[in-house]
Design a protein around this motif. Structure first.
Motif, PDB file in Angstrom:
ATOM      1  N   MET A   1       0.991  19.526  -8.837  1.00 53.79           N
ATOM      2  CA  MET A   1       1.227  18.376  -7.792  1.00 53.79           C
ATOM      3  C   MET A   1       2.549  18.076  -8.821  1.00 53.79           C
ATOM      4  O   MET A   1       3.953  18.190  -8.010  1.00 53.79           O
ATOM      5  N   TYR A   2       2.103  17.732  -9.783  1.00 52.30           N
ATOM      6  CA  TYR A   2       3.497  17.822 -11.007  1.00 52.30           C
ATOM      7  C   TYR A   2       4.192  19.009 -11.227  1.00 52.30           C
ATOM      8  O   TYR A   2       5.501  18.977 -11.696  1.00 52.30           O
ATOM      9  N   VAL A   3       3.547  20.295 -11.442  1.00 62.35           N
ATOM     10  CA  VAL A   3       4.367  21.364 -12.111  1.00 62.35           C
ATOM     11  C   VAL A   3       5.034  22.538 -10.942  1.00 62.35           C
ATOM     12  O   VAL A   3       5.721  23.373 -10.373  1.00 62.35           O
ATOM     13  N   GLY A   4       4.733  21.405  -8.947  1.00 64.67           N
ATOM     14  CA  GLY A   4       6.020  22.463  -8.183  1.00 64.67           C
ATOM     15  C   GLY A   4       5.188  23.032  -7.402  1.00 64.67           C
ATOM     16  O   GLY A   4       5.413  23.968  -6.261  1.00 64.67           O
ATOM     17  N   ILE A   5       3.511  22.683  -7.920  1.00 60.83           N
ATOM     18  CA  ILE A   5       2.499  24.001  -6.807  1.00 60.83           C
ATOM     19  C   ILE A   5       2.038  23.266  -5.627  1.00 60.83           C
ATOM     20  O   ILE A   5       2.302  24.522  -4.288  1.00 60.83           O
ATOM     21  N   LEU A   6       1.714  22.188  -5.465  1.00 63.48           N
ATOM     22  CA  LEU A   6       1.204  21.534  -4.334  1.00 63.48           C
ATOM     23  C   LEU A   6       2.342  20.400  -3.971  1.00 63.48           C
ATOM     24  O   LEU A   6       3.087  19.552  -4.912  1.00 63.48           O
ATOM     25  N   ASP A   7       2.849  20.378  -2.813  1.00 66.92           N
ATOM     26  CA  ASP A   7       2.996  19.316  -1.994  1.00 66.92           C
ATOM     27  C   ASP A   7       2.519  17.931  -2.256  1.00 66.92           C
ATOM     28  O   ASP A   7       1.445  17.622  -2.233  1.00 66.92           O
ATOM     29  N   GLU A   8       3.106  17.106  -2.455  1.00 66.10           N
ATOM     30  CA  GLU A   8       2.495  15.761  -2.608  1.00 66.10           C
ATOM     31  C   GLU A   8       2.870  14.788  -1.729  1.00 66.10           C
ATOM     32  O   GLU A   8       3.111  13.716  -1.340  1.00 66.10           O
ATOM     33  N   ALA A   9       1.877  15.209  -0.844  1.00 64.02           N
ATOM     34  CA  ALA A   9       1.396  14.588   0.744  1.00 64.02           C
ATOM     35  C   ALA A   9      -0.478  13.944   0.523  1.00 64.02           C
ATOM     36  O   ALA A   9      -0.679  14.912  -0.991  1.00 64.02           O
TER      37      ALA A   9
ATOM     38  N   MET B   1       0.943  -1.208   0.315  1.00 63.50           N
ATOM     39  CA  MET B   1      -0.032   0.060  -0.047  1.00 63.50           C
ATOM     40  C   MET B   1       1.079   1.386  -0.243  1.00 63.50           C
ATOM     41  O   MET B   1       0.951   2.170  -0.213  1.00 63.50           O
ATOM     42  N   ASP B   2       1.869   1.168   0.195  1.00 64.35           N
ATOM     43  CA  ASP B   2       2.844   2.381   0.492  1.00 64.35           C
ATOM     44  C   ASP B   2       3.377   2.849  -0.853  1.00 64.35           C
ATOM     45  O   ASP B   2       4.029   3.922  -1.149  1.00 64.35           O
ATOM     46  N   ASP B   3       3.114   1.963  -1.637  1.00 66.50           N
ATOM     47  CA  ASP B   3       3.790   1.780  -2.714  1.00 66.50           C
ATOM     48  C   ASP B   3       2.777   2.843  -3.972  1.00 66.50           C
ATOM     49  O   ASP B   3       3.024   3.859  -5.216  1.00 66.50           O
ATOM     50  N   MET B   4       1.050   2.619  -3.142  1.00 70.79           N
ATOM     51  CA  MET B   4       0.438   2.954  -4.078  1.00 70.79           C
ATOM     52  C   MET B   4       0.444   5.060  -3.819  1.00 70.79           C
ATOM     53  O   MET B   4      -0.013   5.419  -4.674  1.00 70.79           O
ATOM     54  N   PHE B   5       1.157   4.838  -3.031  1.00 74.48           N
ATOM     55  CA  PHE B   5       1.059   6.748  -2.690  1.00 74.48           C
ATOM     56  C   PHE B   5       2.746   7.233  -2.702  1.00 74.48           C
ATOM     57  O   PHE B   5       2.728   8.130  -2.684  1.00 74.48           O
TER      58      PHE B   5
ATOM     59  N   ASN C   1       3.842   7.682  -5.850  1.00 75.20           N
ATOM     60  CA  ASN C   1       3.695   8.458  -6.977  1.00 75.20           C
ATOM     61  C   ASN C   1       1.666   9.007  -7.053  1.00 75.20           C
ATOM     62  O   ASN C   1       1.126   8.743  -7.570  1.00 75.20           O
ATOM     63  N   LEU C   2       1.486   9.592  -6.181  1.00 76.99           N
ATOM     64  CA  LEU C   2       0.518  10.638  -5.921  1.00 76.99           C
ATOM     65  C   LEU C   2      -0.260  10.808  -6.894  1.00 76.99           C
ATOM     66  O   LEU C   2      -1.279  10.783  -7.024  1.00 76.99           O
ATOM     67  N   PRO C   3       0.711  11.633  -7.862  1.00 74.28           N
ATOM     68  CA  PRO C   3      -0.313  11.820  -8.719  1.00 74.28           C
ATOM     69  C   PRO C   3      -0.439  11.402  -9.637  1.00 74.28           C
ATOM     70  O   PRO C   3      -1.682  11.716 -10.781  1.00 74.28           O
ATOM     71  N   HIS C   4      -0.048  10.541 -10.158  1.00 74.88           N
ATOM     72  CA  HIS C   4      -0.234   9.298 -10.792  1.00 74.88           C
ATOM     73  C   HIS C   4      -1.465   8.288 -10.241  1.00 74.88           C
ATOM     74  O   HIS C   4      -2.579   8.198 -11.165  1.00 74.88           O
ATOM     75  N   PHE C   5      -1.830   8.116  -9.338  1.00 72.34           N
ATOM     76  CA  PHE C   5      -2.652   7.803  -8.557  1.00 72.34           C
ATOM     77  C   PHE C   5      -3.950   8.879  -8.745  1.00 72.34           C
ATOM     78  O   PHE C   5      -5.029   8.380  -8.868  1.00 72.34           O
ATOM     79  N   LEU C   6      -3.734   9.672  -8.455  1.00 68.76           N
ATOM     80  CA  LEU C   6      -5.007  10.871  -8.516  1.00 68.76           C
ATOM     81  C   LEU C   6      -6.059  11.375  -9.730  1.00 68.76           C
ATOM     82  O   LEU C   6      -6.341  11.104 -10.152  1.00 68.76           O
TER      83      LEU C   6
END
Length: 149
Positions: A47-55, A1-5, A7-12
């Motif tokens: 998230m991809y452009v860096g405006i938002l943290d990948e949290a 499950m940890d691997d799923m998050f 790369n959060l942008p891909h998941f979203l």
């Protein structure tokens, strides 16, 4: 499950696309799936452009805010598209058909006619006698509206 998050942008973006596909398959009947799918894709882009943290917490907050703004923006136009419209008049091959009445017909007292094994209700705005030749002027489900010739 940890691997799923990891790369959060891909998941979203994946979940957002799935929601949009479901919305299209359902025929744009719900506004929620549309706005939520677009919100997830936009949050992923941020998230991809860096405006938002990948949290995860940042993603939830961003999706909630974007979804609320989108819902407010598109609610009224989409509800107007979903409103009921007046039913269209039926175009039928029966209109113009002439036949002899099998029973008396009067306003408020419909008669019947049999065509192709189907018993139709016959209505008229004038009083008509059995055996009189009439013409079909309007067709509803199971109802022939006639007038004398």
């Amino acid at each position: 499950m940890d691997d799923m998050f990891n790369n959060l942008p891909h998941f979203l973006i994946g979940i957002g696309l799935v929601l949009l596909i479901i919305e299209v398959l359902m025929g744009f009947t719900t506004i929620l799936l549309l706005t939520l799918g677009i919100s997830m894709i936009l949050a992923s882009g941020l998230m991809y452009v860096g405006i938002l943290d990948e949290a995860l917490l940042d993603a939830f907050i961003a999706v909630a805010i974007i979804d609320a703004v989108l819902t407010l923006a598109v609610w009224r136009p989409l509800k107007l598209l979903q409103r009921d419209r007046a039913p269209k008049e039926v175009k039928s091959d029966w209109i113009g058909t002439q036949f002899d009445l099998e029973s008396d017909v009067a306003p408020g007292k419909p008669g019947t006619a049999r065509f192709s094994g189907v018993v139709w209700t016959v209505k008229s705005t004038s009083t008509l006698d059995k055996g009189e030749t009439v013409e079909v002027v309007k067709v509803e489900v199971g109802v022939l509206h006639v007038q004398p010739i």
